[in-house]
Write an enzyme that holds these catalytic residues in place. Structure first.
Site, PDB file in Angstrom:
ATOM      1  CB  CYS A  15      40.125  42.229  47.488  1.00  0.00           C
ATOM      2  SG  CYS A  15      39.702  42.161  49.219  1.00  0.00           S
ATOM      3  CG  HIS A  16      46.142  42.614  45.339  1.00  0.00           C
ATOM      4  ND1 HIS A  16      46.189  42.832  46.765  1.00  0.00           N
ATOM      5  CD2 HIS A  16      46.964  43.477  44.792  1.00  0.00           C
ATOM      6  CE1 HIS A  16      46.727  44.047  46.947  1.00  0.00           C
ATOM      7  NE2 HIS A  16      47.431  44.239  45.838  1.00  0.00           N
TER       8      HIS A  16
ATOM      9  CG  MET B 186      39.930  40.164  52.564  1.00  0.00           C
ATOM     10  SD  MET B 186      39.009  40.719  53.911  1.00  0.00           S
ATOM     11  CE  MET B 186      37.466  41.380  53.028  1.00  0.00           C
ATOM     12  CD  GLU B 187      40.518  36.515  48.149  1.00  0.00           C
ATOM     13  OE1 GLU B 187      40.835  37.616  47.113  1.00  0.00           O
ATOM     14  OE2 GLU B 187      41.120  36.357  49.262  1.00  0.00           O
TER      15      GLU B 187
ATOM     16  CG  ASP C 204      17.286  34.831  47.951  1.00  0.00           C
ATOM     17  OD1 ASP C 204      16.467  35.694  47.990  1.00  0.00           O
ATOM     18  OD2 ASP C 204      17.261  33.996  47.284  1.00  0.00           O
TER      19      ASP C 204
END
Length: 301
Positions: A62-63, A97-98, A112
């Site tokens: 990823c950039h 993707m972000e 969690d």
């Protein structure tokens, strides 16, 4: 990583969503703010925001991109917690993707924080809801086959065709963008010859006429002057876009005096002579220039 250095910046947006399934009892604990590790909503918003910013550090190909907006929404339902991320940027690549990384880390944060009180917690889905932006949406396939002509303006190449290194670059790009190249001609740096050929091609109804060469400040560089004598309307916006695109890649782009304009229904574009400058200028020219033919045809914006 994929080389995106030739791509222009465009608006990008992506929306992603993750769903974490929990028990109804756990939902009631969350709503009362009694989660053993603190406030779920605030934690998810913070972790998801950090995750979107750090995507390029987590996923190797990823950039690193400049993110202009990250929006995180946490929806607490009867037996699930839905996390939605909206990411926006003006850049060369998409931001899906972000957005996906944001909701993934958000879901893990929920897991969690709630695993001490819920043995059956599960991440049910992580998916992209939508994405938009980029250049593809601007590619407008014309209603008819568009005709194009390529004119190489060079004293040297007019004597030896092998000296022309830019013609094929232009022709190939035109073919990729729905144009039928009906003429390819090499002429010397003579103002009268350039003007005469531009008028002839325009009168023949050629939709796009691209010249290459003669746009500098040398004593024989007269392509812009010849073009200005032919066009009826100058397209300064395209001229500025070509130079601005090039200037981000070389400090010499500002030295080009290339003109862009319209005569009748023909668009005339002056490009520099060097192959690299030609390639960069074509990347800036398409796909935006395609919309001009709808404008010339009387369509509304």
């Amino acid at each position: 990583m994929i080389d995106v250095s030739d791509k222009p910046d465009t608006f990008r947006e992506a929306v992603a969503e993750s769903v974490v399934k929990v028990s109804k009892d756990t939902i009631e604990i969350v709503k009362r703010g009694e989660s053993p590790k603190g406030d779920i909503v605030d934690a998810v918003k913070i972790s998801s925001t950090f995750a979107a910013k750090k995507t390029h550090e987590l996923i190797p190909y990823c950039h690193p991109i400049p993110i202009d907006h990250i929006g995180i929404d946490v929806d607490i339902q009867d037996n699930s917690i839905i996390i939605k991320a909206i990411v926006k940027s003006i850049w060369k690549t998409g931001v899906e993707m972000e957005a996906l990384t944001a909701v993934s880390i958000g879901a893990l944060t929920v897991y969690d924080m709630l695993k001490p009180i819920d043995d059956n917690i599960s991440i049910e889905s992580i998916k992209l809801i939508k994405k938009r932006g980029g250049l593809k949406r601007f590619y407008e396939k014309p209603d008819k086959t568009l005709k194009a002509a390529v004119i190489i303006v060079s004293d040297t190449a007019s004597k030896d065709e092998k000296a022309d290194k830019s013609g094929n670059i232009i022709i190939n790009k035109l073919k990729e963008n729905y144009f039928d190249v009906i003429e390819y001609k090499i002429i010397p740096d003579e103002k009268e010859i350039i003007e005469s050929l531009l008028r002839k091609l325009s009168d023949q109804g050629v939709d796009l006429i691209i010249t290459s060469g003669g746009t500098g400040v040398g004593p024989r560089d007269v392509t812009p002057e010849a073009t200005l004598n032919v066009i009826e309307k100058e397209m300064k916006g395209i001229e500025e876009a070509l130079r601005a695109y090039g200037q981000r890649r070389t400090p010499l782009s500002m030295l080009s005096r290339g003109v862009v304009g319209v005569r009748k229904n023909s668009v005339i574009v002056n490009l520099p002579g060097s192959p690299k400058a030609v390639s960069e200028s074509l990347n800036a020219l398409f796909p935006g220039v395609l919309h001009i033919y709808k404008m010339l045809g009387g369509y509304k914006h």
